[in-house]
Design a protein around this motif. Structure first.
Motif, short mmCIF file in Angstrom:
data_model
loop_
_atom_site.label_atom_id
_atom_site.label_comp_id
_atom_site.label_asym_id
_atom_site.label_seq_id
_atom_site.Cartn_x
_atom_site.Cartn_y
_atom_site.Cartn_z
N GLN A 203 -18.98 1.38 -0.34
CA GLN A 203 -18.89 1.40 1.13
C GLN A 203 -17.89 2.45 1.60
OE1 GLN A 203 -18.11 -2.90 1.69
NE2 GLN A 203 -19.86 -2.87 3.07
N ILE A 204 -16.77 2.54 0.92
CA ILE A 204 -15.76 3.53 1.29
C ILE A 204 -16.32 4.94 1.15
CG2 ILE A 204 -13.50 4.48 0.68
CD1 ILE A 204 -12.74 1.59 -0.23
N GLU A 205 -17.07 5.18 0.07
CA GLU A 205 -17.69 6.49 -0.14
C GLU A 205 -18.70 6.81 0.97
OE1 GLU A 205 -19.42 6.37 -3.99
OE2 GLU A 205 -17.53 6.73 -5.06
N GLN A 206 -19.31 5.77 1.53
CA GLN A 206 -20.32 5.95 2.58
C GLN A 206 -19.71 6.12 3.97
OE1 GLN A 206 -22.71 2.45 2.03
NE2 GLN A 206 -23.59 3.18 0.11
N GLY A 207 -18.39 6.10 4.06
CA GLY A 207 -17.74 6.35 5.34
C GLY A 207 -17.25 5.13 6.08
N TYR A 208 -17.36 3.94 5.48
CA TYR A 208 -16.81 2.75 6.13
C TYR A 208 -15.28 2.74 5.95
CZ TYR A 208 -21.59 1.06 6.41
OH TYR A 208 -22.93 0.94 6.70
N ALA A 209 -14.60 2.11 6.88
CA ALA A 209 -13.14 2.14 6.89
C ALA A 209 -12.55 1.24 5.81
CB ALA A 209 -12.62 1.71 8.27
N HIS A 210 -11.64 1.78 5.04
CA HIS A 210 -10.89 1.00 4.05
C HIS A 210 -9.65 0.48 4.77
CE1 HIS A 210 -8.47 1.05 0.01
NE2 HIS A 210 -8.59 -0.16 0.52
N ILE A 211 -9.77 -0.71 5.37
CA ILE A 211 -8.68 -1.25 6.17
C ILE A 211 -7.53 -1.72 5.29
CG2 ILE A 211 -8.04 -3.07 7.80
CD1 ILE A 211 -10.91 -3.00 8.85
N ASP A 212 -7.85 -2.40 4.19
CA ASP A 212 -6.80 -2.95 3.34
C ASP A 212 -7.43 -3.42 2.03
OD1 ASP A 212 -3.82 -4.06 3.50
OD2 ASP A 212 -5.01 -5.58 2.49
N ASP A 213 -6.57 -3.63 1.02
CA ASP A 213 -7.02 -4.30 -0.20
C ASP A 213 -5.83 -5.01 -0.83
OD1 ASP A 213 -5.88 -2.70 -2.58
OD2 ASP A 213 -6.85 -1.12 -1.40
N ALA A 214 -6.13 -5.95 -1.71
CA ALA A 214 -5.10 -6.83 -2.25
C ALA A 214 -4.18 -6.15 -3.26
CB ALA A 214 -5.74 -8.05 -2.90
N SER A 215 -4.49 -4.92 -3.65
CA SER A 215 -3.62 -4.24 -4.61
C SER A 215 -2.22 -4.02 -4.06
CB SER A 215 -4.23 -2.90 -5.03
OG SER A 215 -4.28 -2.00 -3.94
N THR A 216 -2.08 -4.02 -2.74
CA THR A 216 -0.77 -3.87 -2.11
C THR A 216 -0.18 -5.21 -1.69
OG1 THR A 216 -1.82 -3.46 0.04
CG2 THR A 216 -1.29 -1.54 -1.30
N HIS A 217 -0.83 -6.28 -2.06
CA HIS A 217 -0.36 -7.63 -1.75
C HIS A 217 -0.46 -8.47 -3.03
CE1 HIS A 217 -0.78 -6.45 2.48
NE2 HIS A 217 -1.98 -6.00 2.14
#
Length: 367
Positions: A244-258
């Motif tokens: 999805q990120i490659e297709q241009g959808y926004a990467h708002i957040d992910d748990a790697s930083t939490h």
């Protein structure tokens, strides 16, 4: 498709999670795209492993209805549930490799188990329903649905944490929200009862975001709704989120930083099966370790297999699920700590109806 609205202030929907897990009804059969361990809801395909020495294809429910041997006798058929409907009818990880090569089936024959039924589910809640109803003997799923089931009285024991780094993603629609704070008053598609559900609720709480709306959708439906703009964001994981990120959808957040919101996997066995095979936890973990050791000798082949299961490329699968992340021991201190933290959060948010001691749930080798 009917959508279920959720929010932190809506206890009625939180109660729905408990009811959902206690229904005890088997899901409907069907195939779908593969998912990674820990994804959330649906039903199994009920077919035997398409691997060497796996036996003839058989419906998991029929296998569970076979003659019930006296207590202490090991049944000749073993029913295993995993997360991820796919054409190969295989999980990923050491388990998937072992079933694919036939190593696990050969090892189980030493204990009188001549047939293994692999049953895929699109999420954890449906898998726990089948475990509660007796359709499954054991299964691997995400920690959140396994905890919720135990909290609601499911008679299971936890025997393995094969992974302790399941990363949930929050993906926004194109030209939509870009930050967590932008989600105030927005609609988010989640997979109810999954580790990603726990992740997004915890994330929004930590960020102080309120007045949002959660709707339950399985991954394919969520992706389609996001593309049409019917939801503002969705939870996703693994190769599906990266696509999805490659297709241009926004990467708002992910748990790697939490780190406190990272999910873990859970392999649970029913107490009913343990009465028939008390040594099963020790046996399973020894066999699983053999499968992992063999996998490490054939990593390139494994990545090709896993990519085929999840309909992606070996390179992309390796990026999100490297072999190095597969645990070679049933439990680690960090993994149990994450599990306990998830349990405490679910109880605090009233997603889990009853507190329990995680260490009493765990069944270690030799206990």
């Amino acid at each position: 498709m009917r959508h279920v609205s959720l929010s932190l202030k809506s206890l009625s929907v939180l109660a729905l999670v408990a009811v959902f897990l206690l229904l005890g009804a088997c899901g409907s059969a069907g195939k779908g795209t593969g998912t990674t361990n820990g994804e959330a809801a649906g039903s199994g395909n009920g077919t035997a492993a398409n691997t060497p020495d796996a036996g003839n294809a058989a419906d998991g429910e029929n296998a569970a209805d076979a003659a019930n041997p006296p207590e202490g006798d090991v049944p000749d058929t073993l029913n295993y549930g995993y997360i991820g409907l796919n054409d190969l009818n295989l999980p990923t990880g050491a388990e998937g490799w072992g079933f694919h090569t036939g190593l696990i089936q050969e090892e189980l024959k030493k204990y009188g188990i001549t047939k293994v039924n692999l049953i895929g589910f699109p999420n954890g809640p449906d898998q726990t329903e089948s475990l509660i109803s007796g359709r499954l003997d054991f299964g691997s799923l995400g920690d959140t649905p396994a905890i919720l089931a135990r909290s609601n009285g499911a008679k299971t024991r936890l025997i393995t944490q094969a992974a302790t780094d399941s990363i949930g993603y929050l993906i926004g629609k194109k030209n939509g929200p870009k930050t967590v704070q932008d989600l105030a008053g927005k609609t988010i598609a989640i997979q109810k009862g999954s580790f990603m559900h726990r992740y997004v609720v915890g994330l929004l709480e930590q960020a102080g975001v309120k007045n949002y709306k959660l709707v339950h959708m399985l991954r394919p439906d969520g992706e389609a709704a996001l593309a049409r703009g019917e939801v503002d964001a969705m939870t996703n994981n693994g190769v599906y989120a990266l696509k999805q990120i490659e297709q241009g959808y926004a990467h708002i957040d992910d748990a790697s930083t939490h780190p406190d919101l990272v999910g873990t996997s859970a392999t649970v066995v029913s107490e009913a099966y343990l009465k028939k095979f008390p040594d099963f936890p020790k046996v399973w973990n020894e066999i699983r370790l053999k499968a992992l050791e063999d996998l490490k000798k054939h990593e390139d082949e494994y990545y090709k297999l896993a990519a085929e299961i999840q309909k992606t490329t070996p390179e992309l699968f390796k990026q999100v699920s490297p072999v190095a992340n597969i645990k070679d021991t049933p439990f680690t201190d960090d993994g149990v700590k994450l599990l306990d933290g998830t349990k405490n959060f679910l109880v605090q948010q009233k997603l889990a109806t009853k507190d329990f001691d995680v260490n009493e749930w765990i069944l270690r080798d030799g206990q």
